[in-house]
Motif scaffolding. Structure first.
Motif, mmCIF file in Angstrom:
data_model
loop_
_atom_site.group_PDB
_atom_site.id
_atom_site.type_symbol
_atom_site.label_atom_id
_atom_site.label_comp_id
_atom_site.label_asym_id
_atom_site.label_seq_id
_atom_site.Cartn_x
_atom_site.Cartn_y
_atom_site.Cartn_z
ATOM 1 N N LYS A 1 41.441 66.151 2.242
ATOM 2 C CA LYS A 1 41.644 67.357 2.882
ATOM 3 C C LYS A 1 42.828 68.215 2.498
ATOM 4 O O LYS A 1 43.051 69.207 2.362
ATOM 5 N N LEU A 2 44.018 67.293 2.447
ATOM 6 C CA LEU A 2 45.361 67.933 2.047
ATOM 7 C C LEU A 2 45.329 68.452 0.721
ATOM 8 O O LEU A 2 45.838 69.388 0.367
ATOM 9 N N ARG A 3 44.612 67.569 -0.206
ATOM 10 C CA ARG A 3 44.578 67.966 -1.735
ATOM 11 C C ARG A 3 43.866 69.503 -1.719
ATOM 12 O O ARG A 3 44.152 70.486 -2.514
ATOM 13 N N LYS A 4 42.760 69.549 -1.037
ATOM 14 C CA LYS A 4 41.841 70.949 -0.818
ATOM 15 C C LYS A 4 42.684 71.985 -0.498
ATOM 16 O O LYS A 4 42.573 72.921 -1.134
ATOM 17 N N GLU A 5 43.751 71.671 0.290
ATOM 18 C CA GLU A 5 44.424 73.112 1.042
ATOM 19 C C GLU A 5 45.390 73.336 -0.134
ATOM 20 O O GLU A 5 45.822 74.442 -0.242
ATOM 21 N N LEU A 6 46.144 72.102 -0.627
ATOM 22 C CA LEU A 6 47.023 72.519 -1.942
ATOM 23 C C LEU A 6 46.319 73.302 -3.092
ATOM 24 O O LEU A 6 47.081 74.314 -3.550
ATOM 25 N N ILE B 1 50.766 62.658 -0.013
ATOM 26 C CA ILE B 1 50.107 63.039 -1.069
ATOM 27 C C ILE B 1 50.196 62.084 -2.187
ATOM 28 O O ILE B 1 48.996 61.520 -2.997
ATOM 29 N N ILE B 2 51.350 62.154 -2.724
ATOM 30 C CA ILE B 2 51.728 61.628 -4.065
ATOM 31 C C ILE B 2 51.394 60.069 -4.072
ATOM 32 O O ILE B 2 50.905 59.461 -4.786
ATOM 33 N N ARG C 1 41.985 57.462 5.091
ATOM 34 C CA ARG C 1 42.977 57.627 4.366
ATOM 35 C C ARG C 1 42.288 58.542 3.080
ATOM 36 O O ARG C 1 43.044 59.591 2.695
ATOM 37 N N GLU C 2 41.325 58.240 2.744
ATOM 38 C CA GLU C 2 40.550 59.133 1.765
ATOM 39 C C GLU C 2 40.229 60.432 2.437
ATOM 40 O O GLU C 2 40.428 61.471 1.498
ATOM 41 N N ASP C 3 39.758 60.600 3.507
ATOM 42 C CA ASP C 3 39.597 61.914 3.922
ATOM 43 C C ASP C 3 40.435 62.749 4.226
ATOM 44 O O ASP C 3 40.793 64.026 3.972
ATOM 45 N N VAL C 4 41.885 62.016 4.621
ATOM 46 C CA VAL C 4 43.094 62.903 4.694
ATOM 47 C C VAL C 4 43.608 63.419 3.450
ATOM 48 O O VAL C 4 43.808 64.532 3.287
ATOM 49 N N LEU C 5 43.522 62.373 2.309
ATOM 50 C CA LEU C 5 44.034 62.768 1.073
ATOM 51 C C LEU C 5 43.139 64.043 0.608
ATOM 52 O O LEU C 5 43.588 65.035 0.189
#
Length: 322
Positions: free
Chosen positions: A58-63, A189-190, A52-56
């Motif tokens: 990665k997605l935050r980096k893209e945002l 993400i939220i 879950r940490e890695d997914v968050l």
């Protein structure tokens, strides 16, 4: 009558560039990046065993990656739209895509046309940058439209979750699992940020500012007020969902009423360009004599400026805010 297909070749190369960038995008990031995917991207990444940490992360980096790249030359033209479209390409990768598409366009023009070298270079650069700009703009427009359409359903799902006794963070997490992308991953993400300690109203407000969606700002304000002064959040969100649906209904009504004017404006804007292409296809030497006149280039420039002004004013006339 002589025929020339070079104008059609230019159009075909430009369309091919747009299809190529979409194909490269899906090939690099897989079908889960597509908004038409049945399972939202966040859940697909979790199902593959990613933490879950890695997914968050990665997605935050893209945002956030496009927001910090607005000062890069040339990239500033598409940085805001790339952020709204949540393009997974990094700014550097997107610039490399522009260069690659420009090279591909130059090769195609060299093989298929007889244009002079400076013209081929100029058109290739325009196609590389313009193709990526059009692709990113269409992605952003489609994604924002889907977000606005999904939002009332998501808010009503939160209301039902709150009424059965779940806390708001749990309600947001439920929506992130049940809804489709793009809203599901955004709310996921939220929910993850809230689980790691971030204030959820602040996270929703940041999402609203990044996407520039007014209804999300209303949601952030409603949640923030409830956190500070209390109240029945389910009833507040139900009223917000009704307002969003009413605005969306009014927007579609306005869109239907202005459809005729919108298409008339598009026709009046593009008809001269289509006529120019048609004339050059059917009779390539039609303008050969007048091109030698010293007033040809200034007159052509005046016509181009007037056509651009016409497009701008036609867009303003049919762009009604709801």
């Amino acid at each position: 009558m002589d025929l020339s297909i070079e104008p059609l070749i230019y159009i075909g190369i430009f369309v091919g560039i747009i299809m190529l960038v979409e194909g490269v995008y899906l090939a690099v990031f897989g079908k889960t990046i597509s908004l038409n995917a049945r399972v939202n991207r966040r859940l697909a990444m979790l199902e593959k065993g990613t933490s879950r940490e890695d997914v968050l992360a990665k997605l935050r980096k893209e945002l956030d990656q496009h927001k910090g790249a607005v000062k890069i030359p040339l990239y500033s033209l598409i940085a805001e739209k790339a952020q709204k479209a949540n393009i997974a390409f990094t700014p550097q990768q997107l610039i490399l895509v522009m260069i690659g598409l420009g090279v591909a366009a130059f090769i195609g023009l060299t093989i298929l046309t007889t244009a002079a070298l400076p013209i081929r270079i100029l058109i290739s650069v325009g196609m590389g940058v313009g193709g990526v700009f059009y692709w990113v703009s269409s992605k952003a427009k489609k994604r924002l439209a889907m977000l606005e359409e999904q939002l009332p359903d998501a808010v009503e799902l939160m209301v039902r979750s709150l009424r059965v006794g779940h806390p708001f963070v749990s309600a947001v997490n439920t929506v992130s699992r049940e809804m489709a992308d793009p809203l599901a991953s955004e709310l996921g993400i939220i929910a993850d940020e809230a689980a790691y300690g971030r204030d959820i109203s602040e996270a929703i407000r940041a999402m609203a500012e990044r996407l520039d969606i007014q209804d999300l700002r209303f949601l952030a304000v409603a949640v923030g007020i409830q956190q500070k002064s209390g109240g029945n959040l389910a009833e507040i969100l139900q009223g917000l969902a009704d307002v969003i649906r009413a605005r969306f209904k009014l927007f579609r009504k306005v869109k239907a009423i202005t459809a005729e004017a919108k298409w008339s404006g598009m026709f009046l804007s593009f008809f001269p360009i289509l006529c120019l292409i048609g004339i050059n296809v059917m009779q390539p030497d039609y303008y050969s004599e007048v091109m030698e006149s010293p007033v040809f280039i200034p007159a052509a420039a005046v016509v181009a400026v007037m056509l651009g002004v016409n497009m701008i004013f036609m867009r303003i006339l049919v762009n009604i805010k709801v």
